[in-house]
Enzyme design. Sequence first.
Site, PDB file in Angstrom:
ATOM      1  N   HIS A 177       0.701  -1.102   0.003  1.00 25.93           N
ATOM      2  CA  HIS A 177      -0.058   0.038  -0.001  1.00 25.93           C
ATOM      3  C   HIS A 177       0.861   1.071   0.039  1.00 25.93           C
ATOM      4  O   HIS A 177       1.468   1.717  -1.034  1.00 25.93           O
ATOM      5  CB  HIS A 177      -0.960  -0.124   1.396  1.00 25.93           C
ATOM      6  CG  HIS A 177      -2.200  -0.885   0.921  1.00 25.93           C
ATOM      7  ND1 HIS A 177      -3.247  -0.472   0.851  1.00 25.93           N
ATOM      8  CD2 HIS A 177      -2.239  -2.234   1.039  1.00 25.93           C
ATOM      9  CE1 HIS A 177      -4.174  -1.443   0.743  1.00 25.93           C
ATOM     10  NE2 HIS A 177      -3.620  -2.342   0.838  1.00 25.93           N
ATOM     11  N   GLU A 192      -0.345  -5.127   3.154  1.00 27.52           N
ATOM     12  CA  GLU A 192      -1.839  -5.626   3.707  1.00 27.52           C
ATOM     13  C   GLU A 192      -1.621  -6.622   4.374  1.00 27.52           C
ATOM     14  O   GLU A 192      -2.716  -6.946   5.294  1.00 27.52           O
ATOM     15  CB  GLU A 192      -2.732  -6.043   2.324  1.00 27.52           C
ATOM     16  CG  GLU A 192      -4.185  -6.359   2.814  1.00 27.52           C
ATOM     17  CD  GLU A 192      -5.112  -5.004   2.975  1.00 27.52           C
ATOM     18  OE1 GLU A 192      -6.042  -5.396   3.208  1.00 27.52           O
ATOM     19  OE2 GLU A 192      -4.406  -4.080   2.862  1.00 27.52           O
TER      20      GLU A 192
END
Length: 206
Positions: A177, A192
Site C-alpha cells: 500500500h 496488507e
Amino acid sequence: MSGEEIGIAARPRRYAGRADRRRRHRRGRRRGHRRRSAFPGEEPTSHRLGPACGPTIITPGPDRALWFTEYRAHRIGRITTDGVIDEFDVPTPGCGPFGIAAGPDGALWFTETAADRIGRITVDGHITEFPLRPHAVTVDGDGTVWFTEWGGNRVGTTAPDGSLTVHGLPTPHSEPHGIAPGPGGALWTALEIGALARIAPADGAP
C-alpha cells in the site's frame, strides 16, 4: 471536518493544509478546469469542496501551492496558501486518483487506482497518463518517483518519459500500500498482510 479525511501535508512555511470534504463556490474557467475562492476574512482552518469530490491525499507542490487528489470526482486539485482552489479533470473517466507526490521534474505524479495508471500533471494543468497498476506514490531523496502496485505485488520507479523499473516482493500476495523514503536511502512500504518491507538502495547499502 467530516471525520473521513485521509491525507495531510505541510504547507510552505508554517501552515498545514488538509484535504476535507466540504463545498465551495465554483467558477468554471475552461473545459476540464475549475477555480474556487475561499471566503475573505481571517484565514480559515478548512476550505470547502463539492460533496462528491472525495479529497484523499495532499502534498506540497513545486509552485508553493498544495496539490491533492479527488478520488470520487476523478480530478486533481490545487490550493494556494490564500485559499484559491483550481481543479483539473483527469482524461480517463472513473480513474480514481489516490496518491500524489511532487517529482524531480517540476511536475506532480499521482496514481489512478481505478484505471491502472500513473498520471503526471504539470503546474499549469497538463496531464499525461501511463498504464500501470499503482496504489501509492512517493519521491526519494535522489528525486526518483516510486510507486506501489497493490494488485501486482511489486514496487517500481518511473521516469518522465514513462520508462519503468519494477521490483517483485518476495512474499506472495503481500499487497503493498503506502510507500515512503527512509534513512540511508531505503524505501519502506506497508503491506496488507500486516508487515513492512524495506527496499534497499541499488548500491547495496544495508
